[in-house]
Design a protein around this motif. Structure first.
Motif, PDB file in Angstrom:
ATOM      1  N   ALA A 602       0.893  -1.011  -0.156  1.00  0.00           N
ATOM      2  CA  ALA A 602       0.103   0.158   0.007  1.00  0.00           C
ATOM      3  C   ALA A 602       0.833   1.315  -0.003  1.00  0.00           C
ATOM      4  CB  ALA A 602      -0.898   0.214   1.366  1.00  0.00           C
ATOM      5  N   ARG A 603       0.583   2.139  -0.739  1.00  0.00           N
ATOM      6  CA  ARG A 603       1.439   3.589  -1.057  1.00  0.00           C
ATOM      7  C   ARG A 603       0.399   4.635  -1.108  1.00  0.00           C
ATOM      8  NH1 ARG A 603       5.767   2.568  -5.793  1.00  0.00           N
ATOM      9  NH2 ARG A 603       7.076   0.760  -4.780  1.00  0.00           N
ATOM     10  N   VAL A 604       0.930   5.608  -0.378  1.00  0.00           N
ATOM     11  CA  VAL A 604       0.367   6.916  -0.221  1.00  0.00           C
ATOM     12  C   VAL A 604       1.447   7.690  -0.979  1.00  0.00           C
ATOM     13  CG1 VAL A 604      -0.662   8.933   1.050  1.00  0.00           C
ATOM     14  CG2 VAL A 604      -1.039   6.536   1.699  1.00  0.00           C
ATOM     15  N   LEU A 605       1.007   8.402  -2.094  1.00  0.00           N
ATOM     16  CA  LEU A 605       1.999   9.051  -3.112  1.00  0.00           C
ATOM     17  C   LEU A 605       1.704  10.525  -3.254  1.00  0.00           C
ATOM     18  CD1 LEU A 605       1.105   6.169  -4.715  1.00  0.00           C
ATOM     19  CD2 LEU A 605       3.638   6.797  -5.654  1.00  0.00           C
ATOM     20  N   TYR A 606       2.553  11.542  -3.189  1.00  0.00           N
ATOM     21  CA  TYR A 606       2.314  12.831  -3.390  1.00  0.00           C
ATOM     22  C   TYR A 606       3.230  13.587  -4.338  1.00  0.00           C
ATOM     23  CZ  TYR A 606       1.027  17.685  -2.883  1.00  0.00           C
ATOM     24  OH  TYR A 606       0.857  19.254  -2.956  1.00  0.00           O
ATOM     25  N   GLY A 618       6.891  12.380  -3.175  1.00  0.00           N
ATOM     26  CA  GLY A 618       7.392  11.354  -2.263  1.00  0.00           C
ATOM     27  C   GLY A 618       6.160  10.341  -1.912  1.00  0.00           C
ATOM     28  N   PHE A 619       6.771   9.415  -1.079  1.00  0.00           N
ATOM     29  CA  PHE A 619       5.561   8.359  -0.995  1.00  0.00           C
ATOM     30  C   PHE A 619       5.843   7.721   0.389  1.00  0.00           C
ATOM     31  CE2 PHE A 619       8.552   5.680  -3.507  1.00  0.00           C
ATOM     32  CZ  PHE A 619       8.640   4.773  -2.543  1.00  0.00           C
ATOM     33  N   ALA A 620       4.916   7.272   1.348  1.00  0.00           N
ATOM     34  CA  ALA A 620       4.862   6.382   2.126  1.00  0.00           C
ATOM     35  C   ALA A 620       4.372   5.018   1.673  1.00  0.00           C
ATOM     36  CB  ALA A 620       4.083   6.922   3.425  1.00  0.00           C
ATOM     37  N   GLU A 621       5.132   3.856   2.242  1.00  0.00           N
ATOM     38  CA  GLU A 621       4.716   2.571   1.805  1.00  0.00           C
ATOM     39  C   GLU A 621       4.780   1.696   2.644  1.00  0.00           C
ATOM     40  OE1 GLU A 621       6.386  -0.035  -2.183  1.00  0.00           O
ATOM     41  OE2 GLU A 621       7.750   0.230  -0.396  1.00  0.00           O
ATOM     42  N   VAL A 622       3.786   0.914   2.786  1.00  0.00           N
ATOM     43  CA  VAL A 622       3.625  -0.257   3.771  1.00  0.00           C
ATOM     44  C   VAL A 622       3.544  -1.764   3.073  1.00  0.00           C
ATOM     45  CG1 VAL A 622       2.390  -1.416   5.570  1.00  0.00           C
ATOM     46  CG2 VAL A 622       2.724   1.096   5.542  1.00  0.00           C
ATOM     47  N   THR A 623       4.552  -2.324   3.269  1.00  0.00           N
ATOM     48  CA  THR A 623       4.608  -3.674   2.850  1.00  0.00           C
ATOM     49  C   THR A 623       4.362  -4.938   3.884  1.00  0.00           C
ATOM     50  OG1 THR A 623       6.080  -3.293   1.013  1.00  0.00           O
ATOM     51  CG2 THR A 623       6.121  -5.611   1.735  1.00  0.00           C
ATOM     52  N   TRP A 624       3.634  -5.723   3.609  1.00  0.00           N
ATOM     53  CA  TRP A 624       3.058  -6.818   4.725  1.00  0.00           C
ATOM     54  C   TRP A 624       2.695  -8.219   4.054  1.00  0.00           C
ATOM     55  CZ3 TRP A 624      -1.969  -9.354   5.154  1.00  0.00           C
ATOM     56  CH2 TRP A 624      -1.988 -10.376   6.363  1.00  0.00           C
ATOM     57  N   LEU A 644       7.843  -0.516   6.570  1.00  0.00           N
ATOM     58  CA  LEU A 644       7.350   0.933   6.351  1.00  0.00           C
ATOM     59  C   LEU A 644       8.627   1.399   5.569  1.00  0.00           C
ATOM     60  CD1 LEU A 644       5.718   3.550   6.379  1.00  0.00           C
ATOM     61  CD2 LEU A 644       6.710   3.936   8.498  1.00  0.00           C
ATOM     62  N   ASN A 645       8.299   2.139   4.429  1.00  0.00           N
ATOM     63  CA  ASN A 645       9.337   2.854   3.540  1.00  0.00           C
ATOM     64  C   ASN A 645       8.950   4.099   3.270  1.00  0.00           C
ATOM     65  OD1 ASN A 645      10.821   0.396   3.423  1.00  0.00           O
ATOM     66  ND2 ASN A 645       9.627  -0.202   1.591  1.00  0.00           N
ATOM     67  N   LEU A 646       9.629   5.090   3.250  1.00  0.00           N
ATOM     68  CA  LEU A 646       9.639   6.597   3.287  1.00  0.00           C
ATOM     69  C   LEU A 646      10.459   7.051   1.905  1.00  0.00           C
ATOM     70  CD1 LEU A 646       9.161   7.989   6.810  1.00  0.00           C
ATOM     71  CD2 LEU A 646       7.170   7.404   5.338  1.00  0.00           C
TER      72      LEU A 646
END
Length: 722
Positions: A602-606, A618-624, A644-646
């Motif tokens: 899941a990514r939130v991108l801007y 940038g983006f904040a990414e969650v990998t599960w 969590l990756n930023l």
């Protein structure tokens, strides 16, 4: 944006996919702006694709719907190509070391059984990597990535093109110390494509890839070792080593007799491999509606792999010829596309295996075995794509392959007085057919529905022919091809430019899957390969892209990729042995080891679209990843994890002049510094002295399974265009 491609047969093998086949794509914008080091970084947003760490920094084990999850290296049960040229050799082996994401425009993943179009080993689909065009590069790009654990990647891309020609050349050199002891590496890659229009009806495409991998390798750990010492620190020598260190037991004289425990650093375990591929394709238009493609590819894989107690050395040379004809016609008043293709590929190989001496330099001792042989596949396939109504598409197809595998293996046994050589000859031919049918219904611009019935096959590998079911070195050519039949039902919902949702359900039936198991008590070789009668793979894939606030925050986007993958044995009895007895255990209903039931990205991108900060993003990414079993009895489970990756980047706008040619980024991976298993291969179950199966307490001490993933890491990079 991931998308299901709904179309007929494309012009040529570059993006060949049937109507109705579930297809996802990742484009350059998804991976080019940050620390993309391997194929896993390219395909992180593709549903159905999972990844495990292989043997080396870029040797990623790619699994589509769990297809290759039990591998310790490379890509299996998939046909892989690049710009339409095959990079899977005739024995079904492909490796991801070739892939430096900076070179690519995108990747297409065709999911589900696909031997109708792609032939042998396309058990769960195919992957085509697309390099950048010279016209899109239009000049010279120089870049550098740098970061934690000594990682440094220098790369360049040169490109130019117009209607008459297109040329692109990529080269990179990446080096690092690794985050696990004895994992230093240096990898260089060159990748070139040239397209020339000879006339209005004739085109030539020349392709060249070269990769050299020089990597030290740590050992895979047991679950107990991983918990104690995941990064294998304090393991320079076996004497006085810290707890949790991996060691190998080597003959002191490199042939027989007493053994000595050494660590990977002491023996300098590693890989020095070279891969060179050159291909040429001729494209000819008989008419504007009939196109002919013919191509030839030469592929050499030369390996030198002292990875454990032995060194595996030798060349694998392969040759591939493909030709296909596509005709766009009409059946009455409705469009009809006909496709017919033929291919022939051949591989010859000769490798030697040497025992290692317990000293530095991965020094070879005596020869333990040799193998020389070949494999060829010849195939014919056709497909009819009929748009029988404005809203409906129907495709039917049939493919068949004749395969021939022949080899001679010599096994040496030595003692103080003599050397004994045992010769085993194996030869087997297989013929396999793969029909398929698919349909697409598009009632309006908002909805697309697709359904597909696909089939596939994969012949046994040559190495499986040399140990009999009795556990002796001998002929095991009674093996059958493994096969699969899959059903896909899916939909794509696109109600507005800001929202795109896809969902696909799949149910696949596998027969005669090739697995390894015990041959009995005190046997010569210990284990052999046989056909597990039946298993079932079923699951759901979901992809969504949503621009939640297109007016107030037009630069914000949400992206989700999720897969549920449930795989069970439906008919499989496994034999376990100890020193005095053997017993059989039914695995019916057990989960297949190595397959992750759930994985999500899941990514939130801007990206700021205007104003003073235009170009900042940038983006904040969650990998599960969920926990999964790594043994057939479902006793031992590898823990799941979440990361969590930023990332933040800057692409200056055109109004800033020459500064517009710069791109820069900074990224933090694994922000919470979580401990996780990036690679975990299955372990064999154990029969205790009382005839009972060992529990997880015993299995967690079995080595050769787990590589830890990277701790918190920082990366940055800059790229400039001229």
């Amino acid at each position: 944006m991931e998308r299901i491609r709904v179309r007929g047969v494309a012009r040529g093998p570059v993006t060949l996919s049937p109507v109705g086949q579930t297809t996802y794509s990742a484009d350059r914008k998804d991976f080019a702006g940050h620390a993309a080091q391997s194929v896993a970084d390219m395909m992180a947003t593709v549903p159905g694709a999972s990844f495990l760490q292989g043997n080396g920094p870029r040797d990623t084990v790619v699994s589509i719907r769990g297809s290759g999850a039990r591998q310790s290296y490379g890509l299996r049960n998939l046909q892989v190509s690049e710009d339409g040229f095959p990079v899977t050799q005739p024995d079904g082996t492909a490796r991801a070391d070739l892939i430096d994401p900076h070179a690519y425009e995108g990747v297409d993943v065709f999911q589900g059984p696909a031997s109708t179009l792609y032939g042998n080993y396309a058990i769960n689909g195919a992957i085509n990597f697309r390099t950048r065009s010279g016209a899109s590069v239009h000049g010279l790009e120089l870049g550098s990535d740098f970061g934690s654990f000594g990682m440094f990647n220098n790369y360049m891309t040169l490109g130019t093109g117009n209607r008459a020609y297109d040329f692109v050349l990529f080269a990179s050199d990446v080096r690092g110390d690794g985050f696990i002891a004895n994992s230093q590496y240096a990898t260089s890659t060159e990748n070139m494509r040239l397209r020339v229009s000879l006339s209005p009806t004739d085109r030539l495409v020349l392709k060249f890839i070269n990769n050299v991998t020089d990597a030290f390798l740590p050992l895979r750990l047991s679950l107990d070792q991983y918990r104690l010492n995941p990064y294998q620190r304090g393991c320079a020598t076996a004497t006085g080593a810290a707890a949790g260190c991996g060691t190998v037991s080597l003959y002191r004289n490199g042939a027989y007799g007493p053994r000595m425990e050494v660590t990977p650093q002491q023996a300098n375990l590693g890989r020095f491999d070279r891969r060179s591929i050159v291909g040429l394709r001729w494209e000819h238009d008989f008419t504007p509606r009939m196109v002919w493609h013919t191509q030839f590819t030469y592929d050499q894989r030369h390996i030198d792999q002292p990875t454990s107690t032995t060194a595996f050395v030798g060349p694998f040379n392969s040759y591939n010829v493909q030709t296909d004809l596509t005709r766009h016609d009409r059946l009455g008043t409705t469009p009809l596309t006909s496709y017919v293709a033929a291919n022939f590929n051949y591989m010859d190989y000769g490798y030697q295996v040497y025992a290692l001496l317990p000293q530095a330099g991965a020094t070879r001792g005596s020869e333990t075995s040799t193998s020389y042989g070949h494999q060829w596949n010849i195939g014919l396939r056709f497909q009819e794509d009929w748009q029988f109504a404005p809203q409906w598409h129907l495709v039917i197809g049939l493919g068949g392959t004749q395969s021939d595998i022949g080899a001679v293996q010599t096994v040496y046994s030595r003692n103080a007085t003599a050397t004994r050589a045992q010769y085993v000859t194996a030869n087997r031919r297989f013929f396999n057919l793969a029909p398929e049918a698919s349909v697409v219904f598009t009632p309006d611009k908002v909805w697309t529905w697709h359904a597909r019935l696909g089939t596939a096959y994969a012949t046994p590998g040559y190495s499986s022919f040399f140990v009999t079911p009795q556990g002796n070195y001998g002929n095991n050519t009674q093996l059958k091809s493994q096969s699969s039949l899959g059903i896909d039902l899916g939909t794509q919902w696109h109600p507005s430019p800001s929202l795109n949702v896809q969902a696909t359900g799949f149910y696949e039936f596998y027969r005669n899957e090739l697995v390894s198991q015990s041959a009995g008590v005190n046997t010569q070789a210990g284990s052999y390969t046989f056909n597990a009668p039946a298993s079932q793979h079923r699951g759901v894939e979901l992809a969504a892209t949503w621009q939640a606030l297109p007016r107030t925050l037009p630069g914000t986007k949400l992206r989700l990729s999720y897969t549920y993958d449930n795989q069970i044995y439906t008919d499989y009895t496994e034999i376990l042995s100890n020193n005095t007895m053997s017993r059989s255990f039914s695995r019916k209903g057990n989960l297949i080891p190595g397959v992750m039931p759930h994985f999500l990205n899941a990514r939130v991108l801007y990206d700021q679209p205007s104003g003073m900060l235009e170009g900042v993003g940038g983006f904040a990414e969650v990998t599960w990843r969920s926990a999964f079993f790594i043994d057939n009895a479902n006793q031992l489970r590898v823990p799941g994890y979440g990361l969590l990756n930023l990332e933040i980047h800057y692409d200056p706008p055109a109004r800033l002049g020459w500064v517009h040619r710069l791109h820069s980024y900074f990224e933090v991976q694994n922000v919470a510094d979580s401990l996780y298993a990036a690679g975990a291969t299955p372990v064999s179950d154990t029969l205790l002295a009382d005839g009972q199966q060992a529990g997880k307490g015993v299995l967690s001490g079995k080595t050769g399974s787990i590589y830890a993933g990277s701790p918190r890491a920082f990366f940055g990079g800059v790229r400039v265009r001229f």
